[in-house]
Write an enzyme that holds these catalytic residues in place. Structure first.
Site, PDB file in Angstrom:
ATOM      1  N   TYR A 138      42.575  37.693  44.281  1.00 20.87           N
ATOM      2  CA  TYR A 138      42.199  38.996  43.731  1.00 20.87           C
ATOM      3  C   TYR A 138      41.620  38.781  42.344  1.00 20.87           C
ATOM      4  CZ  TYR A 138      42.960  43.975  42.429  1.00 20.87           C
ATOM      5  OH  TYR A 138      42.825  45.280  42.026  1.00 20.87           O
ATOM      6  N   LYS A 166      39.365  39.463  47.112  1.00 14.17           N
ATOM      7  CA  LYS A 166      38.969  40.817  46.719  1.00 14.17           C
ATOM      8  C   LYS A 166      38.312  40.713  45.352  1.00 14.17           C
ATOM      9  CE  LYS A 166      40.511  45.388  45.296  1.00 14.17           C
ATOM     10  NZ  LYS A 166      41.621  46.248  44.828  1.00 14.17           N
TER      11      LYS A 166
END
Length: 305
Positions: A138, A166
């Protein structure tokens, strides 16, 4: 752990809480999860930034993940937020998420202490070596202060236990290079919803979209319309759903804004937890007007025509 097919619209779920203690409102979380599933989203992300994971205790975060996995169906991927600033903390969170039957562990870049790319690579490698779940990295440098560089991602993507990332950097050039420099089995998700259509055009595997807490069916439709080459539908959804929501929430912290919008939509999930602020009357009014404009566009036809 490679071979997983991660794609679609994933909801970074807001967390229903009671009072200011952070106690998880489990019955409301179950109902909220069911509503997202009924709307047709492809994945659920409990323990997200919007879910205020950093304001909850490890036990509260584990309750959130276990509640969502216990409610989700077998067709919906659960991306369990497992962020922490220590390797041991992340591994403990991933182990708890695995025990709760989550599918993947989302691991944010460590925050508070500034580090180097070498430090980030060592951190994620040690987590991946020990995690019982595959990792989705992330990257959200505005909040962590530590951007995961392209070379670092490319190195980590070669690890069998690292299956995706992400990207909430807001940098479309970075996102494009990320897609190009990783293989097809490495899933790339756009976390900046205003870049959803552009990122899907560039080959992203999906979107992790805050507005999907409020309009889950329409954000799921955006991904599906793109997959079906229905670019007119994508353009309408971006104009009439995504743009008003992103614009309305741009100048306020995401979690309080999304929690208020979910309440306006009919599910009271409590106020944001400290240190996040209480919204002013003017901020609430702006959010409500944006919500109303989206609902009007849906009801009057521009979104679905």
């Amino acid at each position: 752990m490679r071979g997983m097919h991660l794609s679609g619209t994933v909801v970074p779920m807001a967390t229903p809480t009671v009072g200011g203690s952070g106690d998880v409102d489990v019955p409301t979380l179950e109902r909220f999860t069911e509503s997202l599933l009924d709307a047709g989203v492809h994945g659920l992300f409990p323990g997200s930034s919007i879910g205020e994971f950093s304001s909850l205790t490890p036990e509260q975060n584990r309750t959130v993940v276990a509640t969502v996995t216990g409610t989700a169906d077998d067709d919906t991927t659960v991306f369990a937020g497992c962020g922490d600033t220590s390797v041991e903390g992340v591994v403990d969170n991933a182990s708890a998420a695995a025990a709760a039957d989550a599918d993947v562990a989302v691991v944010v870049a460590p925050y508070y202490l500034n580090t180097t790319q070498e430090g980030l690579e060592a951190f994620f490698t040690r987590v991946a070596d020990r995690s019982p779940l595959p990792l989705v990295l992330y990257n959200i440098p505005p909040l962590t202060g530590n951007a995961i560089g392209l070379d670092t991602v490319e190195t980590l993507a070669a690890h069998e236990g690292v299956v995706g990332l992400k990207d909430t950097s807001g940098d479309l050039t970075y996102h494009h290079r990320l897609v190009r420099r990783t293989d097809d089995e490495f899933a790339v998700f756009q976390g900046a919803t205003e870049l959803a259509a552009a990122s899907l055009d560039l080959g992203a595997d999906g979107i992790i979209a805050g507005p999907a807490n409020v309009f889950p069916g329409h954000l799921a439709r955006l991904y599906e319309a793109h997959a079906a080459d229905d670019h007119d539908a994508v353009a309408r959804l971006m104009e009439h759903v995504v743009a008003p929501m992103v614009s309305a929430t741009a100048d306020v912290p995401s979690a309080p804004a999304i929690k208020h919008l979910v309440a306006v939509d009919g599910t009271n999930i409590g106020d944001a937890l400290p240190p996040l602020p209480t919204l002013s009357d003017a901020e609430r009014d702006r959010l409500e007007r944006a919500y109303g404009s989206v609902v009007e566009a849906i009801e009057d036809g521009p979104v679905t025509q």
